[in-house]
Design an enzyme around this catalytic site. Sequence first.
Site, mmCIF file in Angstrom:
data_model
loop_
_atom_site.group_PDB
_atom_site.id
_atom_site.type_symbol
_atom_site.label_atom_id
_atom_site.label_comp_id
_atom_site.label_asym_id
_atom_site.label_seq_id
_atom_site.Cartn_x
_atom_site.Cartn_y
_atom_site.Cartn_z
ATOM 1 N N TYR A 51 5.729 -1.493 -20.681
ATOM 2 C CA TYR A 51 6.407 -0.634 -19.607
ATOM 3 C C TYR A 51 7.863 -0.392 -19.957
ATOM 4 O O TYR A 51 8.682 -0.259 -19.086
ATOM 5 C CB TYR A 51 6.330 -1.615 -18.468
ATOM 6 C CG TYR A 51 5.044 -1.428 -17.442
ATOM 7 C CD1 TYR A 51 4.979 -0.360 -16.927
ATOM 8 C CD2 TYR A 51 4.023 -2.647 -17.308
ATOM 9 C CE1 TYR A 51 3.693 -0.036 -16.164
ATOM 10 C CE2 TYR A 51 3.002 -2.382 -16.418
ATOM 11 C CZ TYR A 51 2.788 -1.102 -15.643
ATOM 12 O OH TYR A 51 1.730 -0.954 -15.211
ATOM 13 N N ASN A 114 -0.316 -3.391 -7.395
ATOM 14 C CA ASN A 114 -1.187 -2.362 -6.754
ATOM 15 C C ASN A 114 -2.434 -1.711 -7.633
ATOM 16 O O ASN A 114 -2.770 -0.753 -7.745
ATOM 17 C CB ASN A 114 -0.314 -1.066 -6.787
ATOM 18 C CG ASN A 114 0.350 -0.666 -7.974
ATOM 19 O OD1 ASN A 114 0.088 -1.300 -9.020
ATOM 20 N ND2 ASN A 114 1.049 0.479 -8.075
ATOM 21 N N HIS A 117 -3.376 0.696 -13.279
ATOM 22 C CA HIS A 117 -2.302 1.523 -13.983
ATOM 23 C C HIS A 117 -3.098 3.030 -14.554
ATOM 24 O O HIS A 117 -4.307 2.722 -14.676
ATOM 25 C CB HIS A 117 -1.608 0.934 -14.984
ATOM 26 C CG HIS A 117 -1.176 1.947 -16.006
ATOM 27 N ND1 HIS A 117 0.101 2.202 -15.999
ATOM 28 C CD2 HIS A 117 -1.554 2.548 -17.166
ATOM 29 C CE1 HIS A 117 0.610 3.226 -17.038
ATOM 30 N NE2 HIS A 117 -0.690 3.194 -17.448
ATOM 31 N N GLU A 128 -1.001 5.434 -25.026
ATOM 32 C CA GLU A 128 -1.517 4.162 -24.304
ATOM 33 C C GLU A 128 -2.782 3.892 -24.902
ATOM 34 O O GLU A 128 -3.177 2.689 -25.144
ATOM 35 C CB GLU A 128 -1.348 4.392 -22.890
ATOM 36 C CG GLU A 128 0.006 4.466 -22.211
ATOM 37 C CD GLU A 128 0.303 4.616 -20.796
ATOM 38 O OE1 GLU A 128 1.240 4.774 -20.299
ATOM 39 O OE2 GLU A 128 -0.868 5.031 -20.123
HETATM 40 P P1 GDP Z 1 2.403 4.520 -11.173
HETATM 41 O O1 GDP Z 1 2.634 5.433 -12.446
HETATM 42 O O2 GDP Z 1 1.814 4.924 -9.915
HETATM 43 O O3 GDP Z 1 1.863 3.126 -11.782
HETATM 44 O O4 GDP Z 1 4.071 4.032 -10.829
HETATM 45 P P2 GDP Z 1 5.304 3.934 -11.907
HETATM 46 O O5 GDP Z 1 4.996 4.345 -13.156
HETATM 47 O O6 GDP Z 1 6.388 4.377 -10.821
HETATM 48 O O7 GDP Z 1 5.717 2.366 -11.653
HETATM 49 C C1 GDP Z 1 5.065 1.481 -12.642
HETATM 50 C C2 GDP Z 1 4.531 0.408 -11.801
HETATM 51 O O8 GDP Z 1 5.767 -0.473 -11.502
HETATM 52 C C3 GDP Z 1 3.955 0.623 -10.641
HETATM 53 O O9 GDP Z 1 2.359 0.800 -10.637
HETATM 54 C C4 GDP Z 1 4.185 -0.861 -9.772
HETATM 55 O O10 GDP Z 1 3.217 -1.803 -10.424
HETATM 56 C C5 GDP Z 1 5.578 -1.146 -10.238
HETATM 57 N N1 GDP Z 1 6.423 -0.581 -9.375
HETATM 58 C C6 GDP Z 1 7.018 0.564 -9.025
HETATM 59 N N2 GDP Z 1 7.608 0.591 -8.116
HETATM 60 C C7 GDP Z 1 8.181 -0.643 -7.808
HETATM 61 C C8 GDP Z 1 8.904 -1.058 -6.714
HETATM 62 O O11 GDP Z 1 9.749 -0.622 -6.148
HETATM 63 N N3 GDP Z 1 8.791 -2.465 -6.689
HETATM 64 C C9 GDP Z 1 8.058 -3.162 -7.444
HETATM 65 N N4 GDP Z 1 8.219 -4.632 -7.323
HETATM 66 N N5 GDP Z 1 7.238 -3.022 -8.486
HETATM 67 C C10 GDP Z 1 7.214 -1.376 -8.293
HETATM 68 MG MG MG Z 2 3.536 5.456 -14.292
#
Ligand code: GDP
Ligand code: MG
Length: 140
Positions: A51, A114, A117, A128
Amino acid sequence: MAIQRTFSIIKPDATKRNLTGKIIAKFEDAGLRVVASKRIQLTLAQAQEFYGVHKDRPFFGELCEFMISEPIVVQVLEGENAIQKNRDVMGATNPADAAEGTIRKEFALSIGENSVHGSDAPETAKEEIAYFFSGLELVG
Ligand code: GDP
Ligand code: MG
């Protein structure tokens, strides 16, 4: 659209609640085929590396601690337009915004926990997949 491969993680909140099979069924129902799969537990260093793109975000520490809290299931999914198809079946990052029938709408607990991934582009899918699987483990 050509056949693509994408990378997927079934996250700790989902493995802990015994939802692995239900989530894989969602992929299969969407026309995605599991071509590689293994259950592993990440180290903190691996979670931070995976990440890394989010390292300056306020939730980075919480995200990495969550990702190492329980085993995860890492998979390669194959199918037509697989990268976008997987994102569609996953649903929006925040389950409050996710569409009906998506994995996150049905199973996610919060924006952080959530359930899944999925790679967001061809370059990240390639990186990845290579991070978690050797060529020998990819059986089309
Ligand atoms: P994805 O591609 O939909 O998984 O979302 P992102 O790449 O933006 O973020 C990666 C992961 O970080 C997300 O799936 C969540 O598990 C976590 N995440 C993203 N935004 C938030 C936030 O505002 N708060 C928290 N606690 N976790 C977040
Ligand atoms: Mg993402």
